[in-house]
Motif scaffolding. Structure first.
Motif: not given
Length: 355
Positions: A47-56, A187-197
């Motif tokens: 989630t941290g790596i995905f977060l960096a991508v979505e912030l970009a 990627i941000a959407i996938v990250n959010a799905v993982i976080a909610i899961m």
């Protein structure tokens, strides 16, 4: 989770047209369930790596707006809607309030940090983490939104577009930028799905652990993986349930019902803040709400108005939210309360000193 996952196809379809359907959103939930079963540290890295991508991706949106400002600053506080012929007309306060329920859903989630308190060292810092999460969320969502509203070449075209963000990216950045940022949003959407899961798997697990369900139902989701120490059955159960809901329920209904459910939830939290202090139930707590009772009373007043306007616009989402709460109360008083000595006992935490 179903609401967020179903947005995958909207942005991934920009890159590959064949991946723009509802099925793509459903397919995202399954691997997210598998990732969420892995250890909490592995998930933190993912989630941290995905977060960096979505912030970009957010940074690109926030940059494209200011360098192409065409709309007046008053756009930010003057509500409009599309009238006949896609002509902008003023939006009423009631219409704005009715959509506030959906807006709550966009910002909600900062408080889910508490679900990981049982796996966190220095757990006393959780409150600060929640507030930092709220602040970062507001900034990360408001900056690109302001940029798009001020930088769009046509407000009516933006509002009429099936995917407003993609319209803006194509107009201001071109095909390449649209493709890259759309991948970032995916990627941000996938990250959010993982976080909610991660969250809802632990929610089901904790309810099963505390015997909130009949044993035949509660034993499987109460299982913990011996090595990964994660809710190995509760997580995929919730993933499967989300897939079924996403498949059967239209997306618009899911969005509106989720927003209405949050409005009802905020009202319950505010009422609890009032009741806890008045009854003395929270007298032992280390945290004392500043400006009590003005804050919870204000929340109740605002949310009641939003709820009223939401009902006036469409009764079904609020009806679904109220029915969910009513079902919970019915289950509690019919099954849990008569067995309160040994059901939903809220066990003390188990302290694990291993690394």
């Amino acid at each position: 989770m179903a609401v967020i996952a179903l947005g995958t196809g909207d942005h991934l379809g920009v890159v590959w047209g064949s991946l723009g359907g509802k099925e793509v959103g459903l397919a995202v939930i399954a691997p997210a369930s598998l990732v969420s079963v892995s250890g909490i540290r592995t998930n933190a890295w993912v989630t941290g790596i995905f977060l960096a991508v979505e912030l970009a991706a957010i940074a690109v949106l926030a940059w494209l707006g200011p360098v192409h400002v065409e709309q007046p600053i008053s756009t930010l506080w003057t509500p409009h809607e599309l009238g006949q012929g896609d002509v902008l007309v003023g939006a009423s306060a009631g219409l704005v309030a009715s959509f506030a329920a959906t807006a709550l859903f966009a910002y909600n989630g900062y408080g889910t940090t508490v679900y990981f308190a049982g796996e966190t060292r220095q757990v006393s810092s959780i409150g600060k983490v929640v507030m930092w999460s709220l602040g970062i969320t507001v900034v990360a969502e408001c900056l690109p939104l302001v940029a798009v509203l001020l930088g769009t070449p046509s407000m009516s075209a933006l509002m009429a577009a099936p995917s407003p963000m993609n319209y803006f990216l194509l107009e201001r950045g071109g095909d390449t930028v649209n493709t890259v940022v759309s991948l970032g949003i995916t990627i941000a959407i996938v990250n959010a799905v993982i976080a909610i899961m991660l969250q809802i798997g632990r929610l089901l697990y904790s309810s099963a652990r505390d015997r909130a369900w009949p044993d035949v139902i509660g034993r499987p989701p109460a299982a913990v993986h011996p090595r990964l120490r994660t809710p190995v059955q509760a997580t995929p159960i919730m993933g499967a349930a989300s897939i079924v809901v996403a498949w059967l329920v239209p997306l618009d209904t899911l969005i509106l019902a989720t927003g209405a459910n949050l409005v009802v939830l905020y009202i319950f939290v505010a009422v609890s803040a009032l009741y806890g202090r008045i009854s003395g139930a929270t007298a032992h707590a280390t945290y004392r709400m500043p400006a009590w009772p003005r804050v919870p009373l204000g929340v109740i007043g605002v949310m009641a108005y939003v709820l009223y306007e939401s009902i006036d616009a469409d009764r079904r989402p609020v009806g679904i939210a109220v029915a969910m709460v009513a079902a919970g109360y019915l289950y509690y008083y019919a099954y849990l309360h008569p067995r309160r000595e040994h059901r939903w006992t809220l066990l003390d935490p188990v302290r694990d000193t291993t690394e």
